[in-house]
Design an enzyme around this catalytic site. Sequence first.
Site, PDB file in Angstrom:
ATOM      1  N   HIS A 217      58.201  42.726  25.721  1.00 15.98           N
ATOM      2  CA  HIS A 217      57.256  43.588  25.025  1.00 15.98           C
ATOM      3  C   HIS A 217      56.134  44.078  25.934  1.00 15.98           C
ATOM      4  CE1 HIS A 217      58.562  41.781  20.894  1.00 15.98           C
ATOM      5  NE2 HIS A 217      59.369  42.731  21.318  1.00 15.98           N
TER       6      HIS A 217
ATOM      7  N   HIS B 170      68.536  47.847  18.011  1.00 16.93           N
ATOM      8  CA  HIS B 170      68.545  46.572  17.281  1.00 16.93           C
ATOM      9  C   HIS B 170      67.085  46.251  16.940  1.00 16.93           C
ATOM     10  CE1 HIS B 170      72.148  46.636  19.815  1.00 16.93           C
ATOM     11  NE2 HIS B 170      72.715  45.799  18.966  1.00 16.93           N
TER      12      HIS B 170
ATOM     13  N   SER C 242      59.000  45.052  18.611  1.00 17.60           N
ATOM     14  CA  SER C 242      59.013  46.249  19.436  1.00 17.60           C
ATOM     15  C   SER C 242      58.857  47.546  18.635  1.00 17.60           C
ATOM     16  CB  SER C 242      60.272  46.284  20.305  1.00 17.60           C
ATOM     17  OG  SER C 242      61.417  45.904  19.587  1.00 17.60           O
TER      18      SER C 242
ATOM     19  N   GLY D 189      73.354  50.519  15.934  1.00 15.44           N
ATOM     20  CA  GLY D 189      72.382  51.214  16.747  1.00 15.44           C
ATOM     21  C   GLY D 189      72.971  51.932  17.944  1.00 15.44           C
TER      22      GLY D 189
ATOM     23  N   ASP E  89      68.273  45.887  22.537  1.00 17.24           N
ATOM     24  CA  ASP E  89      67.841  44.485  22.470  1.00 17.24           C
ATOM     25  C   ASP E  89      68.776  43.715  21.543  1.00 17.24           C
ATOM     26  OD1 ASP E  89      66.409  42.136  22.472  1.00 17.24           O
ATOM     27  OD2 ASP E  89      64.812  42.879  21.175  1.00 17.24           O
TER      28      ASP E  89
END
Length: 278
Positions: free
Chosen positions: A19, A42, A97, A140, A160
Amino acid sequence: MLSYQHLYHAGNMADVHKHALLAQALDYLGQKPKPITYFETHAGRGLYDLSAPEAARTGEAARGIERMLPMFPAGHPYARAIARTRALHGPKSYPGSPLIAALLQRPGDLAHLAELHPQEYAALEEAMQPYAAICHPRDGIAFALSKCPPEPRRGMLLIDPSYEGKEDYEAMPHHLYHLHRKWNVGVLMLWYPILTSGVHAEMVKVLDACNFPGALRHEVGFAPARPGHGMVGSGVFVVNTPYGLEKEAERLGAMFRKLDKAPARRSRTVSRAGKSRG
């Protein structure tokens, strides 16, 4: 697989690594007066309560963000996003995120967030209601491939996955290659765990061999969250690395090495011509 729920691990040391780099990259992209598109494949739920029983059960946030947040300067975009989240949602809240990206958004920016897990998707929709983000209950990777190149064309994509199965490791270089072919100017960031089993190693080898332009691979090591836990580090692979992200990665590496005498992990940066810079 849809069993993974990040609430058990939110704010852990891997989140701090991932992050902080994500926030720094988005902050740089936002410095130019041109709109950007942000994708996540994701997304998770976007907002986490670190006082929830699931988070308290693992204690990973206590070893992660709660210990490391004071190490970030107040003006760091990651620290700013956390401060804003806690002002809005309470002192034990943590931004995933999608929320970090939303809090760094400017008027005209657009975000597409994909999440397949029904419970996580419902929580994501609720968390993102105040922001200019469109949530999609879809696979995704398939969604990103269908939308790339986006409009606005400048922007970033975060991949991710949960890595619940070995097939994720095998597929990610292939997905990254095709996403880059479709969106050659996009900043593409892939996160992956460093595991004692070494299952990630072949994927990393393939990524390094692909000669992506402006590629940065950065890894940090840390002690396992509990005895027998297999994750001992965090890695990111970035295509079209934004200016300044390599320096931020080096700073983060030094930060992690100060904790518990964590084992240093090598970073490898590849120039836009595809040649190693160290």
